[in-house]
Design an enzyme around this catalytic site. Structure first.
Site, mmCIF file in Angstrom:
data_model
loop_
_atom_site.group_PDB
_atom_site.id
_atom_site.type_symbol
_atom_site.label_atom_id
_atom_site.label_comp_id
_atom_site.label_asym_id
_atom_site.label_seq_id
_atom_site.Cartn_x
_atom_site.Cartn_y
_atom_site.Cartn_z
ATOM 1 N N THR A 162 12.251 -7.304 -10.645
ATOM 2 C CA THR A 162 11.793 -8.655 -10.994
ATOM 3 C C THR A 162 10.851 -8.902 -10.032
ATOM 4 O OG1 THR A 162 14.118 -9.507 -11.473
ATOM 5 C CG2 THR A 162 12.133 -11.339 -10.835
ATOM 6 N N SER A 186 -3.368 -3.682 -0.727
ATOM 7 C CA SER A 186 -2.335 -4.153 0.025
ATOM 8 C C SER A 186 -2.854 -5.563 0.540
ATOM 9 C CB SER A 186 -2.006 -3.477 1.372
ATOM 10 O OG SER A 186 -0.902 -3.865 2.051
ATOM 11 N N ALA A 187 -2.115 -6.736 0.007
ATOM 12 C CA ALA A 187 -2.407 -7.978 0.173
ATOM 13 C C ALA A 187 -2.770 -8.512 1.672
ATOM 14 C CB ALA A 187 -1.572 -9.176 -0.547
ATOM 15 N N HIS A 188 -1.663 -8.138 2.626
ATOM 16 C CA HIS A 188 -1.713 -8.666 3.922
ATOM 17 C C HIS A 188 -2.843 -8.029 4.649
ATOM 18 C CE1 HIS A 188 0.202 -5.182 6.326
ATOM 19 N NE2 HIS A 188 0.292 -4.556 5.071
ATOM 20 N N CYS A 219 -2.231 10.554 23.228
ATOM 21 C CA CYS A 219 -1.045 11.511 23.811
ATOM 22 C C CYS A 219 0.157 11.579 22.855
ATOM 23 C CB CYS A 219 -0.578 10.539 25.301
ATOM 24 S SG CYS A 219 0.862 9.494 24.834
ATOM 25 N N GLY A 239 0.749 -1.519 0.075
ATOM 26 C CA GLY A 239 -0.079 -0.099 -0.080
ATOM 27 C C GLY A 239 0.918 1.130 0.001
ATOM 28 N N ASN A 291 -7.916 3.715 8.864
ATOM 29 C CA ASN A 291 -7.604 2.550 9.549
ATOM 30 C C ASN A 291 -7.455 2.496 11.122
ATOM 31 O OD1 ASN A 291 -5.428 4.532 8.794
ATOM 32 N ND2 ASN A 291 -3.990 3.247 10.072
HETATM 33 N N1 PLP Z 1 -2.877 2.952 3.983
HETATM 34 C C1 PLP Z 1 -3.644 2.237 5.023
HETATM 35 C C2 PLP Z 1 -4.910 3.026 5.325
HETATM 36 C C3 PLP Z 1 -3.090 1.224 5.805
HETATM 37 O O1 PLP Z 1 -3.882 1.075 6.916
HETATM 38 C C4 PLP Z 1 -1.566 0.916 5.559
HETATM 39 C C5 PLP Z 1 -1.245 -0.143 6.501
HETATM 40 O O2 PLP Z 1 -1.263 -0.297 7.616
HETATM 41 C C6 PLP Z 1 -1.088 1.488 4.513
HETATM 42 C C7 PLP Z 1 -1.633 2.508 3.663
HETATM 43 C C8 PLP Z 1 0.202 0.887 4.090
HETATM 44 O O3 PLP Z 1 0.268 -0.310 3.349
HETATM 45 P P1 PLP Z 1 1.475 -1.396 3.310
HETATM 46 O O4 PLP Z 1 1.813 -1.939 4.738
HETATM 47 O O5 PLP Z 1 1.066 -2.511 2.546
HETATM 48 O O6 PLP Z 1 2.530 -0.579 2.899
#
Ligand code: PLP
Length: 379
Positions: A236, A198-200, A325, A70, A150
């Site tokens: 690659t 973002s796959a994970h 904080c 991401g 997030n």
């Molecule tokens: N954008 C948001 C909203 C995210 O939650 C995250 C990861 O926490 C990212 C971007 C970054 O993604 P990556 O971990 O694949 O670099």
């Protein structure tokens, strides 16, 4: 007991995804740029994965560019808009992920102006303010706003912002990292220039993602070198990662309604148990319409406030701190600070997946109650 309630940080790999990846870790090791059969088989796996992702998002395979995740995709979209597409004004928000915020501030210069859109205390974008910013802008503008936050899960009305951008001729980038695979996305219908996966975050492997680049715009690569990804990203390719990501996204979309129903129930259950067992719990962000995988709560003050995450970790429970904080080296959460969340009490983000169970929630609430109120109770 081990309980994982930090799925917004990352998700476990789905067994089906691992299975799909294995042949590319073991046997199909060819370099996709090689013209012999080893290379061709790797190349074909990449192109099949690209087609799968494009089909799920209703776009052309040519509009999908694979990245390392991401962060790279966000960087590519924003830098590309400024460096290649003549953008000299960026509208964003103070609660974007740092992958966006730091890239946007890096672009700020004498030539590139940054505007921050107003938000309400739940993190909703003030759409009238956004309209005003767009209407008064004389320059070529990029709007960069995430579909779901997030940390607190507040959602953006993607269609509305897309329509506003179209009305004022602005480019639109949305960081969709947290929503990808959780909400349907029809890129033929929603006019948007860049979205990110973002796959994970959807039970795929780490270190692989993609940027959707609408066919009407052309940006140049961040990484220079070979001509991979049609000259869009040198290096690659991460073949097993790409294959795993396509499989993970396919699984997410194939079962989107059942997964959603399960996770929504879990979230509602956790909220109600917390409210029942721990007086004074309050939700950060929007309570009624928010990303269903995330529940961010403020908890009552107690002697254990500053130790809560540590104590839960000892209990085997993984979740995220969202302290507002800003003392010492712990900068706290820029999101909670921007939303002016009370920083005298602890905030915690719990985030769920299709694998989360009510038993895990029960255990977590019971441990939390003990740490906060001091009585060990069966929940
Ligand atoms: N954008 C948001 C909203 C995210 O939650 C995250 C990861 O926490 C990212 C971007 C970054 O993604 P990556 O971990 O694949 O670099």
């Amino acid at each position: 007991m081990k309980v994982y309630l930090d799925n917004a940080a990352t998700t476990p790999l789905a067994p089906e995804v691992l299975e799909a990846m294995m042949p590319y870790l073991q046997n199909h090791f060819g370099n996709p740029s090689s013209t012999h059969q080893f290379g061709r088989s790797a190349k074909s796996a990449i192109e099949t994965s690209r087609k799968t992702i494009a089909r799920l998002l209703n776009c052309s395979p040519m509009e999908i560019c694979f990245t390392s995740g991401g962060t790279e995709a966000d960087n590519m979209a924003i830098n590309g808009a400024v460096n290649e597409l003549g953008v000299t004004h960026i509208i964003s928000s103070p609660i974007e992920h740092h992958a966006v915020l730091h890239t946007v501030s890096h672009c700020a210069s004498a030539k590139v102006r940054i505007s921050m859109v107003n938000l309400d205390e739940k993190g909703h974008v003030d759409l009238d303010h956004l309209r005003g910013l767009l209407a008064s802008a004389k320059e070529k503008t990029l709007v960069s706003l995430m579909q779901a936050n997030n940390e607190v899960g507040t959602l953006l009305d993607l269609e509305h912002v897309s329509a506003l951008c179209e009305e004022f001729g602005a480019l639109f980038h949305s960081d969709t990292v947290q929503t990808m695979g959780h909400y349907p996305l029809d890129l033929a219908k929603t006019k948007i220039h860049f979205v990110v996966g973002s796959a994970h975050k959807f039970h795929g492997p780490k270190g692989v993602g993609f940027l959707y680049i609408n066919r009407t715009v052309h940006v140049r690569p961040l990484l220079l070198g070979g001509s991979q990804e049609r000259n869009m990203r040198a290096g690659t390719e991460n073949i097993y990662g790409i294959v795993g990501m396509a499989k993970a996204l396919e699984l997410s979309f194939d079962h989107i309604d059942t997964h959603r129903a399960h996770i929504e129930n879990i979230k509602a259950y956790m909220k109600s148990r917390l409210q029942l067992k721990i007086p004074g719990v309050a939700v950060n962000g929007c309570e009624d319409r928010s990303l269903y995988t995330v529940l961010n709560v403020r908890l009552p003050e107690s002697d254990n406030s500053s130790m809560l995450l540590f104590l839960l970790d000892i209990d085997g429970i993984a979740c995220s701190g969202g302290s507002a904080c800003s003392s010492g080296s712990n900068q706290g959460s820029h999101v909670l600070r921007a939303l002016k969340v009370d920083n005298t009490v602890p905030s915690i983000r719990f985030s769920f997946s299709r694998y989360t169970t009510t038993q895990e929630v029960d255990y977590t609430v019971s441990r939390l109650k003990e740490h906060l109120i001091g009585k060990s109770i069966p929940v």
